[in-house]
Design an enzyme around this catalytic site. Structure first.
Site, short mmCIF file in Angstrom:
data_model
loop_
_atom_site.label_atom_id
_atom_site.label_comp_id
_atom_site.label_asym_id
_atom_site.label_seq_id
_atom_site.Cartn_x
_atom_site.Cartn_y
_atom_site.Cartn_z
CD GLU A 58 -2.82 -1.26 0.12
OE1 GLU A 58 -2.78 -0.38 -0.82
OE2 GLU A 58 -3.33 -2.48 -0.21
CG HIS A 61 -0.89 0.95 -4.66
ND1 HIS A 61 -1.04 0.59 -6.06
CD2 HIS A 61 -1.38 -0.32 -3.85
CE1 HIS A 61 -1.37 -0.62 -6.35
NE2 HIS A 61 -1.54 -1.11 -5.08
#
Length: 266
Positions: A58, A61
């Protein structure tokens, strides 16, 4: 003042450092054979390492989105590696861990909300989506390094098995994530290159497409085909089926260990 705020936004959270500490301590316990139950130590080591990889996924990202133009990711706490800051802590952490426990499957979690309208250029959009699963690829490369570098001399059996199972989780997560299915990162990679009409028609399907992928994986033939491909990749990286099998076997410490996978006591 703004500079201090941005530093606080990028400070690694104590939650993430705590998870890394669990991974380090239990990894040491697996390596040294210190734990009275090698299975429990393997379970804690692999689970904490898996959560660390989800946080890094994450973070990748968010970090790529920041460089692409979404400056809001810092204020949302996405750069702190704190899994509690994600939009869906349940989807991002709890569910992937449950899937590992139930079926030994690396389920990708969807978590950071990227403000896509702030990002300019199709390549940047594709890169934001690809950054997460590429982290799983990198994690898999690190886990399998002792295997493909033929550097297993002196690596205790339990630790070797744990690494093999962790590699299986990373490879399965990378493959699933790269599927060009709405709701998965693979679709995010190709979406900027699709026509506006196609994107509009596909958008409502995203939640159902994701459920469909996991429903398909419960079909024994599909499941076998999927894990055969995972095994093919792992074999290329020097990890045998027996090693991943024993890693999964040890991980499930609440079940009786298979005779093949007995760890000699020290």
């Amino acid at each position: 003042m703004g500079h201090q705020g941005s530093r606080a936004e990028r400070q690694i959270s104590s939650v993430f450092l705590g998870i890394v500490a669990v991974m380090a301590v239990t990894g040491w316990a697996v390596w040294t054979g210190f734990a009275t139950s090698p299975g429990l130590a393997v379970f804690l080591f692999v689970t904490s390492a898996w959560v660390v990889s989800l946080c890094l996924h994450e973070y990748a990202h968010a970090r790529t989105a920041l460089h692409g133009g979404d400056i809001t990711v810092g204020a949302k706490g996405y750069l702190t590696l704190n899994p509690l800051k994600y939009t869906h802590a349940l989807m991002s952490i709890v569910l992937p861990v449950v899937f590992v426990i139930l079926g030994g499957l690396g389920l990708p979690g969807g978590a950071v909300y990227i403000e896509r309208d702030r990002i300019r250029g199709r390549w940047r959009h594709s890169l934001v989506s690809a950054a997460g699963p590429l982290t799983n690829v990198l994690f898999a490369a690190v886990c399998t390094a002792p295997f493909w570098l033929h550097a297993l001399d002196g690596v205790p059996l339990a630790f070797r098995f744990a690494l093999a199972f962790l590699a299986l989780l990373q490879v399965s997560a990378a493959i699933l994530n790269f599927l060009p299915v709405p709701g998965l990162d693979g679709y995010g990679v190709i979406e900027p290159w699709l026509s506006r009409r196609v994107r509009r028609e596909v958008a409502p399907l995203a939640p159902f497409a994701l459920i469909g992928v996991f429903a398909l994986l419960w079909i024994p033939e599909v499941n076998m085909f999927f894990f055969d491909r995972v095994s093919d990749i792992l074999r290329v990286l020097g990890v045998s089926d027996l090693e991943t099998y024993c890693g999964h076997d040890l991980y499930r410490f609440w079940e009786e260990t298979d005779g093949y996978c007995q760890i000699p006591s020290r």
